[in-house]
Design an enzyme around this catalytic site. Sequence first.
Site, PDB file in Angstrom:
ATOM      1  N   LEU A   1       0.827  -1.223   0.000  1.00 25.59           N
ATOM      2  CA  LEU A   1       0.000   0.000   0.000  1.00 25.59           C
ATOM      3  C   LEU A   1       0.853   1.261   0.000  1.00 25.59           C
ATOM      4  O   LEU A   1       0.445   2.304  -0.474  1.00 25.59           O
ATOM      5  CB  LEU A   1      -0.884   0.020   1.251  1.00 25.59           C
ATOM      6  CG  LEU A   1      -1.921  -1.102   1.385  1.00 25.59           C
ATOM      7  CD1 LEU A   1      -2.488  -1.121   2.796  1.00 25.59           C
ATOM      8  CD2 LEU A   1      -3.034  -0.903   0.365  1.00 25.59           C
ATOM      9  N   GLY A   2       2.024   1.157   0.575  1.00 22.25           N
ATOM     10  CA  GLY A   2       2.894   2.328   0.654  1.00 22.25           C
ATOM     11  C   GLY A   2       4.200   1.922   1.302  1.00 22.25           C
ATOM     12  O   GLY A   2       4.351   0.794   1.773  1.00 22.25           O
ATOM     13  N   SER A   3       5.151   2.856   1.291  1.00 20.14           N
ATOM     14  CA  SER A   3       6.394   2.511   1.978  1.00 20.14           C
ATOM     15  C   SER A   3       6.969   3.742   2.652  1.00 20.14           C
ATOM     16  O   SER A   3       6.721   4.876   2.219  1.00 20.14           O
ATOM     17  CB  SER A   3       7.403   1.911   1.004  1.00 20.14           C
ATOM     18  OG  SER A   3       7.553   2.770  -0.085  1.00 20.14           O
ATOM     19  N   PHE A  54      11.839   2.972   6.511  1.00 13.13           N
ATOM     20  CA  PHE A  54      12.422   1.741   7.046  1.00 13.13           C
ATOM     21  C   PHE A  54      11.581   0.497   6.803  1.00 13.13           C
ATOM     22  O   PHE A  54      11.871  -0.550   7.345  1.00 13.13           O
ATOM     23  CB  PHE A  54      12.674   1.890   8.552  1.00 13.13           C
ATOM     24  CG  PHE A  54      13.721   2.912   8.825  1.00 13.13           C
ATOM     25  CD1 PHE A  54      15.053   2.602   8.635  1.00 13.13           C
ATOM     26  CD2 PHE A  54      13.378   4.187   9.237  1.00 13.13           C
ATOM     27  CE1 PHE A  54      16.030   3.548   8.853  1.00 13.13           C
ATOM     28  CE2 PHE A  54      14.348   5.142   9.464  1.00 13.13           C
ATOM     29  CZ  PHE A  54      15.683   4.821   9.272  1.00 13.13           C
ATOM     30  N   VAL A  72       4.330  -1.016   3.915  1.00 13.07           N
ATOM     31  CA  VAL A  72       2.990  -1.251   4.457  1.00 13.07           C
ATOM     32  C   VAL A  72       2.204  -2.055   3.431  1.00 13.07           C
ATOM     33  O   VAL A  72       2.125  -1.681   2.261  1.00 13.07           O
ATOM     34  CB  VAL A  72       2.278   0.082   4.769  1.00 13.07           C
ATOM     35  CG1 VAL A  72       0.875  -0.171   5.318  1.00 13.07           C
ATOM     36  CG2 VAL A  72       3.088   0.911   5.755  1.00 13.07           C
ATOM     37  N   LYS A 121       2.383  -3.137   8.731  1.00 13.75           N
ATOM     38  CA  LYS A 121       3.565  -2.283   8.516  1.00 13.75           C
ATOM     39  C   LYS A 121       4.798  -3.032   9.026  1.00 13.75           C
ATOM     40  O   LYS A 121       4.919  -3.290  10.225  1.00 13.75           O
ATOM     41  CB  LYS A 121       3.370  -0.960   9.267  1.00 13.75           C
ATOM     42  CG  LYS A 121       4.574  -0.037   9.231  1.00 13.75           C
ATOM     43  CD  LYS A 121       4.225   1.328   9.828  1.00 13.75           C
ATOM     44  CE  LYS A 121       5.434   2.172  10.119  1.00 13.75           C
ATOM     45  NZ  LYS A 121       5.094   3.509  10.581  1.00 13.75           N
ATOM     46  N   ASP A 162       5.213  15.180  14.423  1.00 11.07           N
ATOM     47  CA  ASP A 162       5.481  15.060  12.977  1.00 11.07           C
ATOM     48  C   ASP A 162       4.196  15.301  12.180  1.00 11.07           C
ATOM     49  O   ASP A 162       3.912  14.589  11.220  1.00 11.07           O
ATOM     50  CB  ASP A 162       6.059  13.674  12.657  1.00 11.07           C
ATOM     51  CG  ASP A 162       6.766  13.636  11.310  1.00 11.07           C
ATOM     52  OD1 ASP A 162       7.109  14.721  10.783  1.00 11.07           O
ATOM     53  OD2 ASP A 162       6.968  12.536  10.777  1.00 11.07           O
TER      54      ASP A 162
HETATM   55  P1  ATP Z   1       8.239   7.653   7.226  1.00 12.07           P
HETATM   56  O1  ATP Z   1       9.141   7.361   6.107  1.00 12.07           O
HETATM   57  O2  ATP Z   1       7.397   8.891   7.007  1.00 12.07           O
HETATM   58  O3  ATP Z   1       8.870   7.587   8.555  1.00 12.07           O
HETATM   59  P2  ATP Z   1       7.057   5.214   7.962  1.00 12.07           P
HETATM   60  O4  ATP Z   1       8.156   4.242   7.644  1.00 12.07           O
HETATM   61  O5  ATP Z   1       6.801   5.508   9.385  1.00 12.07           O
HETATM   62  O6  ATP Z   1       7.186   6.531   7.133  1.00 12.07           O
HETATM   63  P3  ATP Z   1       4.297   5.326   7.413  1.00 12.07           P
HETATM   64  O7  ATP Z   1       4.334   6.795   7.133  1.00 12.07           O
HETATM   65  O8  ATP Z   1       3.624   4.893   8.648  1.00 12.07           O
HETATM   66  O9  ATP Z   1       5.742   4.676   7.333  1.00 12.07           O
HETATM   67  O10 ATP Z   1       3.670   4.595   6.157  1.00 12.07           O
HETATM   68  C1  ATP Z   1       4.202   4.682   4.855  1.00 12.07           C
HETATM   69  C2  ATP Z   1       3.047   4.759   3.847  1.00 12.07           C
HETATM   70  O11 ATP Z   1       2.257   3.572   3.929  1.00 12.07           O
HETATM   71  C3  ATP Z   1       2.090   5.900   4.126  1.00 12.07           C
HETATM   72  O12 ATP Z   1       2.490   7.055   3.485  1.00 12.07           O
HETATM   73  C4  ATP Z   1       0.772   5.370   3.589  1.00 12.07           C
HETATM   74  O13 ATP Z   1       0.704   5.559   2.179  1.00 12.07           O
HETATM   75  C5  ATP Z   1       0.881   3.884   3.822  1.00 12.07           C
HETATM   76  N1  ATP Z   1       0.196   3.522   5.083  1.00 12.07           N
HETATM   77  C6  ATP Z   1       0.675   3.677   6.337  1.00 12.07           C
HETATM   78  N2  ATP Z   1      -0.196   3.244   7.256  1.00 12.07           N
HETATM   79  C7  ATP Z   1      -1.262   2.787   6.560  1.00 12.07           C
HETATM   80  C8  ATP Z   1      -2.508   2.196   6.936  1.00 12.07           C
HETATM   81  N3  ATP Z   1      -2.803   2.002   8.217  1.00 12.07           N
HETATM   82  N4  ATP Z   1      -3.379   1.841   5.958  1.00 12.07           N
HETATM   83  C9  ATP Z   1      -3.061   2.035   4.653  1.00 12.07           C
HETATM   84  N5  ATP Z   1      -1.911   2.589   4.222  1.00 12.07           N
HETATM   85  C10 ATP Z   1      -1.004   2.951   5.163  1.00 12.07           C
END
Ligand code: ATP
Length: 364
Positions: free
Chosen positions: A20-22, A25, A28, A43, A140
């Site tokens: 769904l996304g990344s 680190f 997701v 995640k 953040d």
């Molecule tokens: P960052 O690089 O900002 O530190 P991170 O590794 O903490 O990011 P998240 O920001 O939590 O990761 O999630 C990365 C991406 O995954 C988000 O931008 C979103 O597109 C997707 N995502 C995160 N949580 C969810 C969720 N609960 N449901 C669907 N998509 C999600």
Amino acid sequence: QADPFRHCSVDELYQLLETLGSGHFGVVRRCQERSTGVFYAAKSVKVRKRKGSRLGLEREQVEREVRILQQLQHPNIMRLYDVFANQAEMVLILELILGGELFDFIAEKELLSEDEAIEFLQQILLGLAYMHGLHIAHFDLKPENIMLLEKGVPKAKIKIIDFGLAQKLQEGVAFKSLCGTPQYIAPEVINYEALSTATDMWSIGVITYILLSGTSPFQGEKDEETLCNVVSGNYEFEARYFSQTSEMAKDFIQKLLLKEPRDRMTAAECLLHPWIKPLTRKQAVNRSRSSINMKNFRKFNARRKWKLSYNMVSACNRFCRLQLLCQQQKPDEEVTALRDCESDQEDQPSSPGVLLRRRRSICS
Ligand code: ATP
């Protein structure tokens, strides 16, 4: 404290589906609980195998994020349902959020009145007031971390995500950190002073300013300039961007973008501000007649998305270069380049060595 993690394999209980996304680190992915058929988001976060290594996150940092999320149960905050841990990674089973980012949703609209924007802002404030009531600060807040549960419904529900920098604040213990994204951080972050829940309220001021006008109050050409602008606290409501904005909206922003954290409105106070909760009919009418500067907002959002993908591509390039480099270097020299800041300077490639760094790995 009790171990909050399951130590079996996530695959036993959940089927992992598409990405769904990344983030920095980990990835997701959508997943389905085998026993119930319910869908969630999984995640996965890489954790450092040993101290000193800079690849992945410190286990304690993920544990902190988990413990914070476990305390938060609010309709406007992403829920955590389960956590798995092994030596190499941790997997958080989260509420599935499919509506995308709020800013993208708004950018697709032809017109948006202040009234409609306030419905979203109110939900963000409700989530924040709840969190701040528990002495938890997000640290953040930015458009990327404000999402919609689903689209195409009459009243879209806001979800605040990414608690990677969040902190539970202790009474009498000063918390300092140099983390965040230049455009949205408060002066006390840059000055390395004690942070508080008021630090989040500054970010709400910046987000509201952008939402109404499509311009960012402190954005400079380079990150250094943005940081100087934040510290000086100088901003204005340029008439060409704010011609459709109500005076109450400006008053709301002015009561948040204050240098002294104690002077800023709290989330609970924001919810009572007449722009959010009009007291008279005249105030209500003013709000519905004022609107978002959609043309400029769409431009801002397109630039923001471009910068995010630029940062992602350049991070990947750095990573590839780094892998080549690592074959010749000692492990501890490996990731200096990866620790660059997530820059949000104007249409410029992000430069290394910028004061503020978004990486959680260097935040304390
Ligand atoms: P960052 O690089 O900002 O530190 P991170 O590794 O903490 O990011 P998240 O920001 O939590 O990761 O999630 C990365 C991406 O995954 C988000 O931008 C979103 O597109 C997707 N995502 C995160 N949580 C969810 C969720 N609960 N449901 C669907 N998509 C999600």
